[in-house]
Design an enzyme around this catalytic site. Structure first.
Site, PDB file in Angstrom:
ATOM      1  N   HIS A  87       3.659  -2.223   3.149  1.00 49.26           N
ATOM      2  CA  HIS A  87       3.732  -0.884   2.557  1.00 49.26           C
ATOM      3  C   HIS A  87       5.059  -0.734   1.820  1.00 49.26           C
ATOM      4  O   HIS A  87       6.116  -0.818   2.460  1.00 49.26           O
ATOM      5  CB  HIS A  87       3.607   0.184   3.656  1.00 49.26           C
ATOM      6  CG  HIS A  87       2.312   0.101   4.405  1.00 49.26           C
ATOM      7  ND1 HIS A  87       2.096  -0.792   5.426  1.00 49.26           N
ATOM      8  CD2 HIS A  87       1.145   0.781   4.236  1.00 49.26           C
ATOM      9  CE1 HIS A  87       0.857  -0.652   5.872  1.00 49.26           C
ATOM     10  NE2 HIS A  87       0.247   0.290   5.165  1.00 49.26           N
ATOM     11  N   ASP A 108       0.817  -1.220   0.000  1.00 45.60           N
ATOM     12  CA  ASP A 108       0.000   0.000   0.000  1.00 45.60           C
ATOM     13  C   ASP A 108       0.850   1.269   0.000  1.00 45.60           C
ATOM     14  O   ASP A 108       2.023   1.251   0.374  1.00 45.60           O
ATOM     15  CB  ASP A 108      -0.859   0.048   1.270  1.00 45.60           C
ATOM     16  CG  ASP A 108      -1.957  -1.001   1.269  1.00 45.60           C
ATOM     17  OD1 ASP A 108      -1.916  -1.905   0.424  1.00 45.60           O
ATOM     18  OD2 ASP A 108      -2.851  -0.915   2.141  1.00 45.60           O
TER      19      ASP A 108
HETATM   20 ZN   LIG Z   1      -2.524   3.151   3.453  1.00 44.94          ZN
END
Ligand SMILES: [Zn+2]
Length: 265
Positions: free
Chosen positions: A220, A75
């Protein structure tokens, strides 16, 4: 003889016969036999050939109801470490799912990285434009956050995204309704590496290693430590017999717009 050689030989033959007939008649100029190959626009051909990459577009299919699949998701990018992550995944032949932020796609190397994500066969999903909690926005606000990112990605890559991940995992019936209207399924997760908090590759790899068959793992790609953890977690999960798939591959069919997914049971 090559496949194209025969028609070419015939064309040359026809050309010779026509020409000698024309010479015999002498009054007419030599007939010009159109060569099909001459009509191919070299620029268009070069573009078409350049677009054909090994193994792309991919048509992979897995029965994740029978084999051990895991969907790795990244992400908040694309960011400064995404290129390195893509190199790594390409070397290992692993496909993942990237939930991108519109404002990151719009920045510096964002367009190039978004195209790489798509061209290298990964799945791309919508993570909003600017990472607000969508639950705090009006219908119009949610729509704007999603639509702006969808349109940018579509313009850059030609891909219409089918998945979204609500920032912070924050969703409610009104967010669900808007995502359904935008044609996006809501993809959550059941394995959280907490890689944004613990910037230690070994810890990130160990948490990802807790995946079970059908898991969706949250990471992430904006953190260098997460990218550093990837080789180790790929080793761990491969040793445990996992196949790495994209989120859509995990379910084997396009996820339903508006619906929430956290894992494949
Ligand atoms: Zn996020």
């Amino acid at each position: 003889m090559r496949v194209w050689a025969l028609p070419l030989a015939l064309l040359v033959l026809v050309a010779c016969v026509t020409q000698s007939a024309a010479h015999r008649r002498a009054a007419r100029p030599p007939a010009i036999v159109p060569m099909r190959a001459a009509h191919v626009d070299p620029d268009r051909l070069a573009k078409r050939l350049a677009a054909i990459q090994p193994g792309w577009p991919r048509t992979r299919s897995f029965d994740c109801g029978r084999i051990k699949c895991v969907a790795l998701t990244f992400d908040d990018g694309p960011g400064e470490h995404t290129g390195r992550l893509l190199d790594m995944l390409r070397r290992r032949g692993v496909l993942a799912t990237f939930f991108v932020l519109g404002q990151m796609v719009a920045a510096d190397h964002g367009p190039h990285l978004a195209r790489r994500i798509v061209h290298e066969g990964h799945e791309i999903g919508n993570h909003s434009w600017s990472h607000p909690a969508l639950t705090g926005l009006s219908d119009e606000g949610v729509r704007r956050e999603l639509r702006r990112t969808s349109e940018l990605v579509r313009r850059l890559t030609g891909v219409r995204m089918r998945l979204m991940r609500p920032p912070y995992g924050a969703t409610d019936p009104h967010v669900a309704r808007e995502t359904r209207r935008e044609g996006l399924a809501q993809i959550l997760w059941n394995v959280d590496t907490l890689d944004w908090r613990d910037r230690v590759p070994a810890i990130v790899a160990r948490r990802a290693g807790k995946a079970k068959a059908g898991s969706i793992v949250l990471m992430h790609d904006i953190h260098g430590t997460t990218v550093q953890a990837v080789p180790r977690l790929l080793d761990t999960l491969s040793r445990r017999g996992f196949t790495f798939v994209t989120v859509s591959e995990l379910y084997g069919r396009p996820p339903v717009p508006g619906r929430e997914y956290t894992e494949r049971r």
